[in-house]
Design an enzyme around this catalytic site. Structure first.
Site, PDB file in Angstrom:
ATOM      1  CE1 TYR A 126      -3.638   2.647   0.905  1.00 20.14           C
ATOM      2  CE2 TYR A 126      -1.738   3.682   1.947  1.00 20.14           C
ATOM      3  CZ  TYR A 126      -3.021   3.764   1.453  1.00 20.14           C
ATOM      4  OH  TYR A 126      -3.685   4.959   1.497  1.00 20.14           O
ATOM      5  CD  GLU A 162      -5.705   4.466  -1.189  1.00 24.23           C
ATOM      6  OE1 GLU A 162      -5.940   4.979  -0.076  1.00 24.23           O
ATOM      7  OE2 GLU A 162      -6.523   3.779  -1.807  1.00 24.23           O
TER       8      GLU A 162
END
Ligand code: GDP
Ligand code: MN
Length: 380
Positions: A101, A189
């Site tokens: 992530y 992201e």
């Protein structure tokens, strides 16, 4: 403004973030062509502005062009978290060794961008935070220094990388920060950032741009306005061209206020006394008599409005200017509908005097005015 995955990826590509081969499709046949162009197994991904598409069935693998077409056909019939799917992204299928992530968020407490990274990618950051908070690396970025390579190296090192992989990852962290900063993003992201045999590849992409900065990104601004088409009613479209913040509702009392909070409170108060608002209209700050007049005219001309309630708290917007606007509109349209006014603050006395001499009453409290508007609409 939330960009779709493929739109975010177009931006990421410009900034040199590594991506797989892909193409967008708006019809199943286009997905077939895309898969043919890519020439290897693909995934077909629904383009909707929400996460969790994978779990919702919005991401399907396909080994051949016909399978890609069929997968796209199925995805186009789906609604994901109640959103229709208008486009799919056909993308080369990755052999996933590991998922990371990586995100950059606005840290309001620290007043800076903060890089978030975790070796537990794939699930969303909230889940990582509750399952394994110790696996989240937080790295605040000093806005004056910006993101230097040694900052990004630290992030990669804390995720457990060394050597060439550390360098690759660090490079992506720096590029993602640059996207965030230059695009005025509220959030970027990459989840997952896939570790494959060919190095790191951004499998998913998110980019939310601060709406207040859209004027610096004209092509996005145009797209943003376009996205409302079909969602706005004709009256709402017209209001937009007049630069008024207007929402059409189902009742019969026209509402004009200044400031979103006061206007919402006005709607609530009308409702409290058993009335139904026909609209929300926020004049914003510092409205001129001309602008107020146009807003009043716009609402009074609405065939479903039986009474108008103007609620103004004089600050930068002056009460006498408000009165002038109302009187101007009334002159144009004639005395065709009851108008209830509550005003206080800057130049209150002057405003009231103007209205009274034009035969328009004023009220001292919002409650009193709301009850009056509700009764007038009922009688009309
Ligand atoms: P989201 O669920 O909306 O966040 O969509 P993502 O694009 O993040 O995809 C969700 C999951 O699907 C990923 O975590 C991967 O496990 C899987 N996935 C996405 N793209 C690929 C791909 O190209 N190859 C493979 N094997 N899996 C993929
Ligand atoms: Mn994702």
């Amino acid at each position: 403004m939330k960009l779709l995955e493929y739109e975010a990826k177009e931006v990421f590509r410009r900034y040199g973030i590594p991506l797989g081969l892909s193409a967008v499709a708006a019809r199943p046949e286009e997905a077939r062509d895309a898969s043919m162009m890519i020439g290897r197994p693909v995934v077909v991904k629904a383009q909707v502005g929400v996460g969790g598409r994978g779990k919702a069935g919005g991401i399907k693998p396909a080994d051949t062009p016909s399978e890609a077409e069929e997968a796209a056909r199925q995805i186009f019939t789906m609604r994901i978290k109640d959103l229709p799917v208008r486009k799919v992204l056909v993308e080369e299928r990755l052999i996933i060794q590991h998922e990371i992530y990586l995100g950059v968020i606005v840290d309001r407490a620290a007043k800076c961008y903060t890089v978030l990274a975790s070796s537990e990618g794939g699930m969303n950051i909230e889940d990582i935070a509750s399952k394994s908070p110790e696996k989240i690396v937080r790295y605040p970025v000093d806005p004056l220094k910006g993101m230097r390579s040694y900052h990004a190296n630290t992030v990669a090192k804390r995720l457990g990388y060394t050597g060439k992989k550390l360098q690759q990852l660090s490079d992506i962290v720096q590029r993602l920060y640059r996207v965030t900063y230059e695009m005025d993003a509220e959030l970027t992201e990459i989840n997952p950032l896939v570790q494959s045999a060919d190095g790191f590849i951004a499998a998913d992409a998110r980019l939310n741009v601060d709406n207040n900065a859209l004027y610096r990104h004209k092509e996005l601004e145009a797209k943003y306005l376009e996205s409302f088409e079909g969602e706005l009613t004709p009256r709402e479209m017209e209001a937009r061209t007049m630069d008024l913040t207007y929402v059409e509702l189902n009742g019969d009392i026209g509402i004009i206020g200044n400031g979103a909070g006061l206007t919402m409170a006005t709607l609530d108060t009308v409702m409290l006394y058993g009335g139904h608002a026909r609209n929300f209209l926020d004049l914003g700050g510092g409205a001129t008599p001309d602008r107020i007049g146009k807003a009043v005219e716009f609402v009074l001309k609405d065939g479903r409005v039986k009474a108008l309630f103007v609620n103004v708290l004089g600050g930068i917007t002056r009460c006498d200017d408000t009165a002038k606007g109302i009187i101007e509109a009334r002159k144009k349209l004639g005395d065709n509908k009851p108008i209830v006014v509550r005003m206080m603050g800057t130049n209150e006395e002057g405003g009231k005097r103007l209205l009274h001499s034009a035969g328009i009453e004023t009220n001292d409290t919002m409650e009193e005015a709301a009850q009056k508007a509700v009764n007038l609409a009922k009688e009309a």
